[in-house]
Design a protein around this motif. Structure first.
Motif, PDB file in Angstrom:
ATOM      1  N   UNK A  12      52.548  -7.042  31.123  1.00  0.00           N
ATOM      2  CA  UNK A  12      51.270  -7.462  31.703  1.00  0.00           C
ATOM      3  C   UNK A  12      50.214  -7.659  30.623  1.00  0.00           C
ATOM      4  N   UNK A  13      50.334  -6.906  29.541  1.00  0.00           N
ATOM      5  CA  UNK A  13      49.388  -7.028  28.431  1.00  0.00           C
ATOM      6  C   UNK A  13      49.745  -8.168  27.486  1.00  0.00           C
ATOM      7  N   UNK A  14      50.836  -8.883  27.770  1.00  0.00           N
ATOM      8  CA  UNK A  14      51.218 -10.029  26.954  1.00  0.00           C
ATOM      9  C   UNK A  14      52.038  -9.691  25.728  1.00  0.00           C
ATOM     10  N   UNK A  15      52.697  -8.533  25.739  1.00  0.00           N
ATOM     11  CA  UNK A  15      53.498  -8.110  24.588  1.00  0.00           C
ATOM     12  C   UNK A  15      54.990  -8.321  24.849  1.00  0.00           C
ATOM     13  N   UNK A  16      55.711  -8.697  23.814  1.00  0.00           N
ATOM     14  CA  UNK A  16      57.169  -8.657  23.870  1.00  0.00           C
ATOM     15  C   UNK A  16      57.599  -7.189  23.884  1.00  0.00           C
ATOM     16  N   UNK A  17      58.741  -6.901  24.501  1.00  0.00           N
ATOM     17  CA  UNK A  17      59.147  -5.504  24.696  1.00  0.00           C
ATOM     18  C   UNK A  17      60.569  -5.252  24.206  1.00  0.00           C
ATOM     19  N   UNK A  18      60.680  -4.255  23.351  1.00  0.00           N
ATOM     20  CA  UNK A  18      61.967  -3.769  22.859  1.00  0.00           C
ATOM     21  C   UNK A  18      62.060  -2.314  23.304  1.00  0.00           C
ATOM     22  N   UNK A  19      62.926  -2.038  24.274  1.00  0.00           N
ATOM     23  CA  UNK A  19      62.926  -0.738  24.949  1.00  0.00           C
ATOM     24  C   UNK A  19      64.199   0.037  24.676  1.00  0.00           C
ATOM     25  N   UNK A  43      62.783  -8.081  34.373  1.00  0.00           N
ATOM     26  CA  UNK A  43      63.267  -9.390  33.919  1.00  0.00           C
ATOM     27  C   UNK A  43      62.447 -10.521  34.538  1.00  0.00           C
ATOM     28  N   UNK A  44      62.125 -10.386  35.798  1.00  0.00           N
ATOM     29  CA  UNK A  44      61.345 -11.426  36.475  1.00  0.00           C
ATOM     30  C   UNK A  44      59.953 -11.551  35.873  1.00  0.00           C
ATOM     31  N   UNK A  45      59.335 -10.417  35.564  1.00  0.00           N
ATOM     32  CA  UNK A  45      57.991 -10.456  34.972  1.00  0.00           C
ATOM     33  C   UNK A  45      58.039 -11.041  33.558  1.00  0.00           C
ATOM     34  N   UNK A  46      59.041 -10.669  32.762  1.00  0.00           N
ATOM     35  CA  UNK A  46      59.173 -11.217  31.412  1.00  0.00           C
ATOM     36  C   UNK A  46      59.335 -12.731  31.455  1.00  0.00           C
ATOM     37  N   UNK A  47      60.142 -13.215  32.393  1.00  0.00           N
ATOM     38  CA  UNK A  47      60.344 -14.662  32.534  1.00  0.00           C
ATOM     39  C   UNK A  47      59.036 -15.347  32.952  1.00  0.00           C
ATOM     40  N   UNK A  48      58.333 -14.740  33.873  1.00  0.00           N
ATOM     41  CA  UNK A  48      57.072 -15.305  34.346  1.00  0.00           C
ATOM     42  C   UNK A  48      56.046 -15.397  33.219  1.00  0.00           C
ATOM     43  N   UNK A  49      56.022 -14.381  32.360  1.00  0.00           N
ATOM     44  CA  UNK A  49      55.052 -14.329  31.265  1.00  0.00           C
ATOM     45  C   UNK A  49      55.555 -15.040  29.997  1.00  0.00           C
ATOM     46  N   UNK A  50      56.796 -15.525  30.037  1.00  0.00           N
ATOM     47  CA  UNK A  50      57.415 -16.166  28.873  1.00  0.00           C
ATOM     48  C   UNK A  50      57.445 -15.221  27.671  1.00  0.00           C
ATOM     49  N   UNK A  51      57.863 -13.979  27.936  1.00  0.00           N
ATOM     50  CA  UNK A  51      57.942 -12.950  26.909  1.00  0.00           C
ATOM     51  C   UNK A  51      59.390 -12.474  26.767  1.00  0.00           C
ATOM     52  N   UNK A  52      59.688 -11.875  25.635  1.00  0.00           N
ATOM     53  CA  UNK A  52      61.034 -11.390  25.358  1.00  0.00           C
ATOM     54  C   UNK A  52      61.132  -9.916  25.733  1.00  0.00           C
ATOM     55  N   UNK A  53      62.146  -9.600  26.505  1.00  0.00           N
ATOM     56  CA  UNK A  53      62.473  -8.225  26.882  1.00  0.00           C
ATOM     57  C   UNK A  53      63.913  -7.961  26.479  1.00  0.00           C
ATOM     58  N   UNK A  54      64.161  -6.849  25.798  1.00  0.00           N
ATOM     59  CA  UNK A  54      65.534  -6.501  25.417  1.00  0.00           C
ATOM     60  C   UNK A  54      65.664  -5.003  25.278  1.00  0.00           C
ATOM     61  N   UNK A  55      66.907  -4.540  25.391  1.00  0.00           N
ATOM     62  CA  UNK A  55      67.231  -3.127  25.243  1.00  0.00           C
ATOM     63  C   UNK A  55      67.622  -2.846  23.796  1.00  0.00           C
ATOM     64  N   UNK A  56      67.173  -1.719  23.277  1.00  0.00           N
ATOM     65  CA  UNK A  56      67.488  -1.324  21.898  1.00  0.00           C
ATOM     66  C   UNK A  56      68.889  -0.715  21.848  1.00  0.00           C
ATOM     67  N   UNK A  57      69.894  -1.567  21.951  1.00  0.00           N
ATOM     68  CA  UNK A  57      71.289  -1.136  21.982  1.00  0.00           C
ATOM     69  C   UNK A  57      71.981  -1.644  20.724  1.00  0.00           C
ATOM     70  N   UNK A  58      72.207  -0.753  19.760  1.00  0.00           N
ATOM     71  CA  UNK A  58      72.797  -1.142  18.479  1.00  0.00           C
ATOM     72  C   UNK A  58      74.149  -1.833  18.647  1.00  0.00           C
ATOM     73  N   UNK A  59      74.898  -1.429  19.668  1.00  0.00           N
ATOM     74  CA  UNK A  59      76.241  -1.970  19.881  1.00  0.00           C
ATOM     75  C   UNK A  59      76.229  -3.497  19.961  1.00  0.00           C
ATOM     76  N   UNK A  60      75.187  -4.065  20.528  1.00  0.00           N
ATOM     77  CA  UNK A  60      75.133  -5.517  20.693  1.00  0.00           C
ATOM     78  C   UNK A  60      74.891  -6.255  19.376  1.00  0.00           C
ATOM     79  N   UNK A  61      74.559  -5.526  18.315  1.00  0.00           N
ATOM     80  CA  UNK A  61      74.125  -6.184  17.082  1.00  0.00           C
ATOM     81  C   UNK A  61      74.939  -5.795  15.842  1.00  0.00           C
ATOM     82  N   UNK A  62      75.874  -4.861  15.983  1.00  0.00           N
ATOM     83  CA  UNK A  62      76.640  -4.435  14.823  1.00  0.00           C
ATOM     84  C   UNK A  62      77.582  -5.546  14.361  1.00  0.00           C
ATOM     85  N   UNK A  63      77.566  -5.904  13.067  1.00  0.00           N
ATOM     86  CA  UNK A  63      78.444  -6.976  12.563  1.00  0.00           C
ATOM     87  C   UNK A  63      79.925  -6.708  12.791  1.00  0.00           C
ATOM     88  N   UNK A  64      80.313  -5.444  12.898  1.00  0.00           N
ATOM     89  CA  UNK A  64      81.734  -5.133  13.065  1.00  0.00           C
ATOM     90  C   UNK A  64      82.313  -5.799  14.305  1.00  0.00           C
TER      91      UNK A  64
END
Length: 328
Positions: free
Chosen positions: A86-93, A108-129
């Protein structure tokens, strides 16, 4: 390139790790917020953060902040996500990103409406392995993924006064460690899974102490998940292919895995650096904010939340501050 300014909400252990390992040449930690200005100032001084805020609202009101990192206990995530968007910030949770399916869908609906990025801080999704494992699946002609076995057990004292067993603090194995096991499985599956069967053992306080889940998807990739927060088990995932299997130990932040062929030959797969796990996800999030890559991990998180909510609905386990409909 414009520097992205991060603000931290919640200054517990994970926030300390975030501040310690944060290393983004095109990003900086601009501010830290607590409900106590003294605590925020102490944290800011410790990590050379230029601004301290005595309330979350003050941090969110600062126009210099581009991204909010939410590190509060997970039962407070939803309200902070909504306020930040609501404050216009991207969110990494931090994980689990929300308590249930209804909350995540609303966020997710609010992030889409505000055109902001929302994501979960899950290392598994980003590990090069994990990308390298997918490359080796092709290079080594391992064939199709057939099944996944994944476990996570953490020994916690049976004490309802601590958060792990407290219903009021959203305790239990599923939202604390189950989110890792399910995220590992979802990261490696080639299609969204569905919950086929589950069983659980509640603790004396009523939260989930032990559980097993069986998943399947349209490609017949079958998954078994075993969780326990009153018994130590290995954080181990086994990926079973037609022509070999891959064992990943400490899968939340791995940089090595073992590939075993049907004839018994064993080789090592290596990629990335486990000590840099947090920065892989921070880099990717900033790239998403800049529009350089898609935000495809949010749907993985959504699939995981659907499974966790479906399992709790099957058990009939609802936290005191939830409704049964929140899980459907």
């Amino acid at each position: 390139m414009t520097t992205l300014n991060w603000g931290i909400i919640g200054l517990g252990n994970i926030a300390n790790s975030f501040a310690t390992y944060f290393n983004q040449p095109d990003g900086r930690i601009y501010g830290a917020a607590s409900r106590s200005l003294d605590k925020a100032q102490t944290f800011a001084d410790q990590y050379n953060i230029p601004h301290a805020f005595g309330s979350y609202a003050e941090l969110l009101a600062d126009d210099h902040i581009d991204i909010v990192y939410i590190a509060t206990p997970h039962n407070y995530h939803f309200e902070s996500i909504i306020a930040s968007l609501e404050a216009g910030k991207h969110v990494f949770c931090e994980k689990a990103i929300t308590m249930n399916r209804r909350q995540l869908n609303a966020a997710k609906a609010l992030a889409a409406k505000k055109n902001l990025v929302l994501a979960e801080a899950m290392t598994i999704y980003h590990m090069p392995l994990f990308t390298e494992i997918e490359h080796q699946q092709v290079a080594q002609q391992l064939g199709a993924l057939k099944s996944i076995q994944v476990s996570f057990g953490s020994y916690k004292e049976l004490d309802s006064s601590n958060r792990f067993f407290s219903p009021a603090l959203a305790g239990g194995a599923m939202l604390d460690i189950g989110v890792y096991a399910l995220s590992f499985a979802r990261r490696m599956m080639t299609a969204k899974p569905e919950l086929i069967a589950t069983q659980w053992v509640p603790s004396e306080s009523g939260v989930d102490q032990q559980s097993t889940l069986l998943l399947n998807n349209a490609h017949h990739e079958m998954v078994t998940v075993t969780l326990n927060i009153h018994a130590k088990m290995p954080k181990q995932g086994v990926l079973v292919y037609e022509n070999g299997y891959i064992t990943v130990d400490d899968y939340p932040r791995p940089d090595k895995a073992t590939l075993t062929f049907p004839n018994g030959r064993v080789t090592t797969i290596a990629a990335g650096d486990a000590t840099n796990a947090m920065n892989y996800e921070l880099h990717d999030f900033q790239e998403i904010v800049r529009g350089h890559q898609p935000n495809d991990t949010l749907e993985l998180s959504s699939d995981v939340m659907d499974i966790m909510s479906a399992a709790r609905a099957e058990w009939g386990f609802v936290y005191p501050f939830e409704k049964r409909s929140d899980l459907n």
